[in-house]
Design a protein around this motif. Structure first.
Motif, PDB file in Angstrom:
ATOM      1  N   UNK A 116       6.977   7.339   1.448  1.00  0.00           N
ATOM      2  CA  UNK A 116       8.185   7.040   2.216  1.00  0.00           C
ATOM      3  C   UNK A 116       9.077   8.270   2.316  1.00  0.00           C
ATOM      4  N   UNK A 117       9.150   9.033   1.237  1.00  0.00           N
ATOM      5  CA  UNK A 117       9.996  10.224   1.230  1.00  0.00           C
ATOM      6  C   UNK A 117       9.470  11.304   2.168  1.00  0.00           C
ATOM      7  N   UNK A 118       8.131  11.400   2.261  1.00  0.00           N
ATOM      8  CA  UNK A 118       7.537  12.438   3.104  1.00  0.00           C
ATOM      9  C   UNK A 118       7.348  11.999   4.543  1.00  0.00           C
ATOM     10  N   UNK A 119       7.478  10.699   4.800  1.00  0.00           N
ATOM     11  CA  UNK A 119       7.290  10.191   6.151  1.00  0.00           C
ATOM     12  C   UNK A 119       5.832  10.100   6.560  1.00  0.00           C
ATOM     13  N   UNK A 120       4.926  10.169   5.609  1.00  0.00           N
ATOM     14  CA  UNK A 120       3.494  10.067   5.890  1.00  0.00           C
ATOM     15  C   UNK A 120       2.746   9.767   4.614  1.00  0.00           C
ATOM     16  N   UNK A 121       1.418   9.816   4.690  1.00  0.00           N
ATOM     17  CA  UNK A 121       0.602   9.554   3.511  1.00  0.00           C
ATOM     18  C   UNK A 121       0.355  10.869   2.789  1.00  0.00           C
ATOM     19  N   UNK A 122       1.151  11.121   1.735  1.00  0.00           N
ATOM     20  CA  UNK A 122       1.016  12.365   0.982  1.00  0.00           C
ATOM     21  C   UNK A 122       0.443  12.128  -0.408  1.00  0.00           C
ATOM     22  N   UNK A 132     -14.602   3.849  -8.016  1.00  0.00           N
ATOM     23  CA  UNK A 132     -15.947   3.306  -8.211  1.00  0.00           C
ATOM     24  C   UNK A 132     -16.229   2.195  -7.215  1.00  0.00           C
ATOM     25  N   UNK A 133     -15.264   1.294  -7.064  1.00  0.00           N
ATOM     26  CA  UNK A 133     -15.435   0.182  -6.134  1.00  0.00           C
ATOM     27  C   UNK A 133     -15.651   0.687  -4.711  1.00  0.00           C
ATOM     28  N   UNK A 134     -14.860   1.662  -4.308  1.00  0.00           N
ATOM     29  CA  UNK A 134     -14.968   2.202  -2.954  1.00  0.00           C
ATOM     30  C   UNK A 134     -16.295   2.923  -2.733  1.00  0.00           C
ATOM     31  N   UNK A 135     -16.688   3.742  -3.701  1.00  0.00           N
ATOM     32  CA  UNK A 135     -17.867   4.581  -3.496  1.00  0.00           C
ATOM     33  C   UNK A 135     -19.188   3.837  -3.675  1.00  0.00           C
ATOM     34  N   UNK A 136     -19.194   2.803  -4.515  1.00  0.00           N
ATOM     35  CA  UNK A 136     -20.461   2.127  -4.815  1.00  0.00           C
ATOM     36  C   UNK A 136     -20.588   0.743  -4.201  1.00  0.00           C
ATOM     37  N   UNK A 145     -11.950   4.344   5.756  1.00  0.00           N
ATOM     38  CA  UNK A 145     -10.810   3.812   6.499  1.00  0.00           C
ATOM     39  C   UNK A 145      -9.530   4.013   5.689  1.00  0.00           C
ATOM     40  N   UNK A 146      -8.436   4.265   6.384  1.00  0.00           N
ATOM     41  CA  UNK A 146      -7.124   4.350   5.728  1.00  0.00           C
ATOM     42  C   UNK A 146      -6.285   3.176   6.226  1.00  0.00           C
ATOM     43  N   UNK A 147      -6.482   2.033   5.605  1.00  0.00           N
ATOM     44  CA  UNK A 147      -5.776   0.820   6.024  1.00  0.00           C
ATOM     45  C   UNK A 147      -5.411  -0.001   4.797  1.00  0.00           C
ATOM     46  N   UNK A 148      -4.367  -0.826   4.929  1.00  0.00           N
ATOM     47  CA  UNK A 148      -3.981  -1.712   3.838  1.00  0.00           C
ATOM     48  C   UNK A 148      -5.049  -2.770   3.580  1.00  0.00           C
ATOM     49  N   UNK A 149      -5.757  -3.168   4.614  1.00  0.00           N
ATOM     50  CA  UNK A 149      -6.831  -4.149   4.453  1.00  0.00           C
ATOM     51  C   UNK A 149      -7.909  -3.600   3.523  1.00  0.00           C
TER      52      UNK A 149
END
Length: 329
Positions: A116-122, A132-136, A145-149
């Motif tokens: 929020x402070x940077x105004x983007x995803x920093x 582990x969950x994401x990679x395997x 993907x860069x999403x809240x879902x």
């Protein structure tokens, strides 16, 4: 009185209907958001498998059948991984690993404030278990993907992993499966590829270097950009100090230690014999089984005797052709 009974019955009906609606809504959310996710036990099926090794009769390595799509990988017990490598990984990737249930609320709050402070995803807040969950457990399309879902699905899988495995098991899985770049999956493969030594012999300086590669393997590759890799190593050492694993004096001493990079990616002994054995394996097992990895193939060759025989042949050829030390008058 009848009115009171009717009122109670009506309240009971409304409560039942409300609970049914909540359950229906929860099931709908689960079916939409989580139902298609694999069981967490799938990590054991999706993990990178050890490469197939062709060995001489005494167990000396002749060749590894390395699939460029799968990379190089070995499984190690956590007890065989240097404490410095474990500490460097935790300090860099998830300093509160032993204190959260797979998702770290403090890291999420910190990342949210920074973003929020940077105004983007920093900044991200993925724990070691979430990685582990994401990679395997996620397919390639969803993984990047860069999403809240995706984050919600990843968090759910991380909770399930923490319920199914203990912390030491998760840490060992992470250190054996994480990609370090240059075809190396896991700390043992990384040690061999970047330092030409087993992981058990890694120093604190080398452990810090390898732990730093995980965030950006191609950008911090020490074989291609040693200066960037060194800078990243210094960051890891600072994080180890912040986490209480090193003192300031130890950081300075470790930072001064030279790093000797010696890649051991593609190495073959007795190549003609190895290619003959590989052809036999293809004939007997098939190409896909060979590429799937996990085989330890012991052969009849004695590598030491083979080298002695080759040296004797070279000496005799030199004598016959009047070359080298056996030059004729």
């Amino acid at each position: 009185m009848k009115w009171l009974v009717w009122e109670r019955q009506n309240a009971w009906r409304l409560t039942v209907i409300g609970l049914a609606l909540v359950a229906f809504f929860a099931y709908g959310v689960y079916d939409w958001l989580l139902a298609d996710l694999p069981p967490v036990t799938a990590v054991e099926l999706r993990a990178a498998r050890p490469t197939t090794q062709i060995l001489d009769r005494n167990g000396k390595l002749l060749y590894e059948v390395l699939d460029a799509d799968a990379g190089k990988q070995y499984d190690l017990d956590l007890s065989r991984i240097p404490a410095a490598c474990v500490q460097a990984t935790i300090a860099t990737e998830d300093s509160r690993f032993f204190y959260h249930p797979g998702v770290d609320p403090l890291a999420i709050a910190r990342a949210t404030w920074q973003n929020l402070s940077s105004g983007g995803v920093s900044s991200g807040a993925s724990t070691l278990t979430q990685q582990l969950a994401r990679n395997l457990l996620m397919d390639d399309d969803e993984r990047y993907q860069t999403s809240y879902l995706r984050k919600l699905r990843e968090a759910y899988l991380a909770f399930q992993l923490e319920r199914h495995y203990n912390k030491d098991q998760l840490l060992a899985l992470y250190l054996n499966q994480t990609y370090y770049g240059n075809f190396a999956f896991g700390i043992e493969a990384a040690a061999q590829i970047f330092f030409a030594k087993p992981a058990a012999q890694l120093s604190t300086a080398e452990c810090a270097l390898l732990a730093g590669l995980v965030q950006y393997p191609s950008g911090y590759n020490p074989l291609l950009d040693p200066e960037a890799a060194k800078g990243r190593q210094l960051t890891v050492l600072r994080l180890m100090k912040d986490a209480g694993y090193l003192t300031a004096a130890q950081v300075e001493e470790t930072a001064r230690q030279p790093l000797q990079y010696r890649s051991q990616l593609f190495n073959i002994q007795a190549p003609h014999f190895v290619m003959y054995v590989q052809d036999l394996l293809v004939q007997q097992l098939g190409v896909e089984r060979l590429r799937a990895g996990g085989l330890r193939v012991y052969t009849t060759l004695d590598l030491d005797l083979q080298r002695q025989a080759e040296a004797a042949v070279r000496r005799r050829l030199a004598q016959l052709t009047c070359t080298g030390d056996a030059a004729c008058d």
